[in-house]
Design a protein around this motif. Structure first.
Motif, PDB file in Angstrom:
ATOM      1  N   SER A 105      -0.834   5.976 -11.472  1.00 28.87           N
ATOM      2  CA  SER A 105      -0.653   4.389 -11.567  1.00 28.87           C
ATOM      3  C   SER A 105      -1.911   3.692 -11.421  1.00 28.87           C
ATOM      4  O   SER A 105      -1.965   2.507 -11.740  1.00 28.87           O
ATOM      5  CB  SER A 105       0.269   3.896 -10.636  1.00 28.87           C
ATOM      6  N   LYS A 106      -3.002   4.222 -10.894  1.00 31.58           N
ATOM      7  CA  LYS A 106      -4.325   3.848 -10.416  1.00 31.58           C
ATOM      8  C   LYS A 106      -4.234   2.588  -9.551  1.00 31.58           C
ATOM      9  O   LYS A 106      -4.914   1.671  -9.890  1.00 31.58           O
ATOM     10  CB  LYS A 106      -5.074   3.487 -11.806  1.00 31.58           C
ATOM     11  N   ARG A 107      -3.303   2.790  -8.609  1.00 25.59           N
ATOM     12  CA  ARG A 107      -3.149   1.641  -7.571  1.00 25.59           C
ATOM     13  C   ARG A 107      -3.610   1.874  -6.573  1.00 25.59           C
ATOM     14  O   ARG A 107      -3.636   3.316  -6.057  1.00 25.59           O
ATOM     15  CB  ARG A 107      -1.631   1.502  -7.699  1.00 25.59           C
ATOM     16  N   LEU A 108      -4.196   1.049  -5.814  1.00 25.83           N
ATOM     17  CA  LEU A 108      -5.122   1.493  -4.548  1.00 25.83           C
ATOM     18  C   LEU A 108      -4.163   0.615  -3.324  1.00 25.83           C
ATOM     19  O   LEU A 108      -3.856  -0.606  -3.603  1.00 25.83           O
ATOM     20  CB  LEU A 108      -6.358   0.619  -4.721  1.00 25.83           C
ATOM     21  N   PHE A 109      -3.803   1.158  -2.384  1.00 31.88           N
ATOM     22  CA  PHE A 109      -2.889   0.542  -1.223  1.00 31.88           C
ATOM     23  C   PHE A 109      -3.962   0.633   0.106  1.00 31.88           C
ATOM     24  O   PHE A 109      -4.398   1.792   0.530  1.00 31.88           O
ATOM     25  CB  PHE A 109      -1.729   1.271  -0.884  1.00 31.88           C
ATOM     26  N   ARG A 110      -3.850  -0.360   0.669  1.00 30.71           N
ATOM     27  CA  ARG A 110      -4.710  -0.505   2.128  1.00 30.71           C
ATOM     28  C   ARG A 110      -3.511  -0.956   3.221  1.00 30.71           C
ATOM     29  O   ARG A 110      -2.898  -2.012   3.125  1.00 30.71           O
ATOM     30  CB  ARG A 110      -5.726  -1.550   2.078  1.00 30.71           C
ATOM     31  N   GLY A 111      -3.593  -0.340   4.522  1.00 25.25           N
ATOM     32  CA  GLY A 111      -2.956  -0.354   5.207  1.00 25.25           C
ATOM     33  C   GLY A 111      -3.175  -1.697   6.393  1.00 25.25           C
ATOM     34  O   GLY A 111      -4.640  -1.983   6.250  1.00 25.25           O
ATOM     35  N   TYR A 112      -2.369  -2.524   6.827  1.00 26.52           N
ATOM     36  CA  TYR A 112      -2.828  -3.557   7.682  1.00 26.52           C
ATOM     37  C   TYR A 112      -1.439  -3.746   8.772  1.00 26.52           C
ATOM     38  O   TYR A 112      -0.376  -3.238   8.399  1.00 26.52           O
ATOM     39  CB  TYR A 112      -3.014  -4.840   6.812  1.00 26.52           C
ATOM     40  N   HIS A 113      -1.628  -4.423   9.645  1.00 24.39           N
ATOM     41  CA  HIS A 113      -0.782  -4.781  10.463  1.00 24.39           C
ATOM     42  C   HIS A 113      -0.582  -6.319  10.559  1.00 24.39           C
ATOM     43  O   HIS A 113      -1.786  -7.158  10.472  1.00 24.39           O
ATOM     44  CB  HIS A 113      -1.267  -4.311  11.854  1.00 24.39           C
TER      45      HIS A 113
END
Length: 89
Positions: free
Chosen positions: A63-71
């Motif tokens: 999908s060429k998607r980037l996901f970043r974790g956060y709180h």
């Protein structure tokens, strides 16, 4: 899957034990501050920092998607934010 970590040789066909050992050594300072595990399709998960400050990111190649974790809740230790500093640019 291959595992790359700062100042370490690349490990092809990484085992779970090797991955855990590498991740436990990560620190925001010191000789190894980031690692990335990549599969044959180009999907990856990369992490930087360790102990109290860290960053995690996942890339889905299809999908060429980037996901970043956060709180969503700020840490009481770093209410005003914190500066994350890693090697490797």
């Amino acid at each position: 899957m291959k595992l790359e970590a700062e100042n370490s040789p690349v490990i092809a066909d990484v085992s779970q034990a090797q991955l855990i050992k590498t991740l436990k050594k990560l620190k925001s300072y010191g000789p190894s501050s980031f690692a990335c595990i990549t599969d044959d399709e180009g999907n990856y998960v990369q992490v930087a920092g360790g102990r109290f400050t860290c960053f995690i990111e996942r890339y889905d190649a299809k999908s060429k998607r980037l996901f970043r974790g956060y709180h969503s809740n700020s840490s009481t230790n770093f209410e005003g934010g914190t500066l994350l500093s890693f090697g490797g640019g």
